[in-house]
Design a protein around this motif. Structure first.
Motif, short mmCIF file in Angstrom:
data_model
loop_
_atom_site.label_atom_id
_atom_site.label_comp_id
_atom_site.label_asym_id
_atom_site.label_seq_id
_atom_site.Cartn_x
_atom_site.Cartn_y
_atom_site.Cartn_z
N THR A 1 -3.60 3.92 -0.73
CA THR A 1 -4.37 4.63 0.29
C THR A 1 -4.48 6.10 0.28
OG1 THR A 1 -3.58 2.58 1.87
CG2 THR A 1 -4.52 4.86 2.92
N THR B 1 0.75 -1.21 0.09
CA THR B 1 -0.03 -0.13 -0.26
C THR B 1 1.02 1.22 0.04
OG1 THR B 1 -1.63 -1.14 1.44
CG2 THR B 1 -1.69 1.18 1.22
N MET C 1 -9.04 3.09 0.16
CA MET C 1 -8.23 2.24 -0.52
C MET C 1 -8.60 2.37 -2.15
SD MET C 1 -6.76 -1.24 1.31
CE MET C 1 -8.69 -2.08 1.16
N LYS D 1 -11.09 -3.93 1.45
CA LYS D 1 -10.30 -5.11 1.86
C LYS D 1 -11.30 -6.26 1.85
CE LYS D 1 -7.29 -6.84 5.70
NZ LYS D 1 -6.81 -6.38 6.90
N THR E 1 -6.32 -6.39 -1.82
CA THR E 1 -4.97 -6.32 -1.10
C THR E 1 -3.93 -7.48 -1.38
OG1 THR E 1 -6.26 -7.47 0.69
CG2 THR E 1 -6.47 -5.23 0.67
#
Length: 223
Positions: free
Chosen positions: A62, A4, A71, A96, A132
């Motif tokens: 992010t 990220t 995100m 997520k 992710t």
């Protein structure tokens, strides 16, 4: 797997080409963020940090906007055709555990058998994978493989949890025998002959032909 990258964004209130040019002059990048039924959010990103984050395919970002964090994945990155500048970015908000469909680069490693040629027919494969947990690339080894070997999409090893979206029968790597220069020249000459292409004789070739004909005439006289 994707890491990220954190970027602090600012909300954008001015639009149009003039406003976009001013944003880029301030070393920032105009962008829009959307997804999950939310109203598109127009933002600016810090130029240098965003360019570094977007150097990698499928970078997970992010985005901090005020007190909120989102995100997001870059859906479309518009780059200047000449200058190393990003002109605009479309970002898709993800969550997520959510699965997304992305194109993942194929990386070839190893050396095939001697006197072979390795051709990559598919530079990317499309996968469905958790947002992710997107792989940076897919590795395909050609170490020691002989001419005639073909690697199809379905044979490429995928990370856990990933599903292949590309047709499993799609050709990824093709290994063929190396063609000699003589065979290549002969093949080219045959193709040109079929197409009716004629080449003018070079001075050197003309001299060689004349010399050969002269020798033939001399030999006939002696006989």
């Amino acid at each position: 797997m994707s890491s990220t990258n954190k970027l602090v964004a600012e909300e954008r209130t001015q639009f149009g080409k003039g406003a976009a040019r001013k944003i880029r002059r301030d070393h920032k990048i105009p962008a829009v963020m959307y997804g999950h039924g939310a109203k598109p959010i127009h933002i600016t990103l810090p130029g240098h940090d965003a360019m570094m984050a977007l150097k990698h395919a499928n970078a997970l970002l992010t985005i901090t906007l005020g007190d909120e964090e989102h995100m997001a994945l870059a859906k479309d990155v518009q780059r200047d055709p000449i200058k190393p500048v990003i002109e605009h970015v479309d970002l898709v908000i993800v969550r997520k555990g959510e699965k997304v469909t992305v194109d993942v680069p194929v990386h070839i490693e190893g050396e095939a058998a001697p006197e072979t040629v390795v051709t990559t027919d598919s530079n990317t494969l499309q996968l469905e994978v958790e947002a992710t947990n997107i792989p940076e690339s897919l590795t395909v080894s050609v170490e020691g493989l002989e001419a005639g070997t073909q690697i199809l999409a379905g044979a490429v090893e995928l990370p856990a949890g990933a599903t292949l979206v590309t047709d499993a029968e799609a050709l990824v790597v093709n290994i063929t025998a190396m063609i000699s220069q003589e065979a290549l020249d002969a093949e080219m000459a045959e193709a040109e002959a079929e197409a009716g292409i004629e080449h003018e004789e070079s001075d050197a070739d003309a001299e060689a032909t004349a010399a050969a004909e002269g020798e033939g005439v001399a030999a006939a006289d002696e006989a």
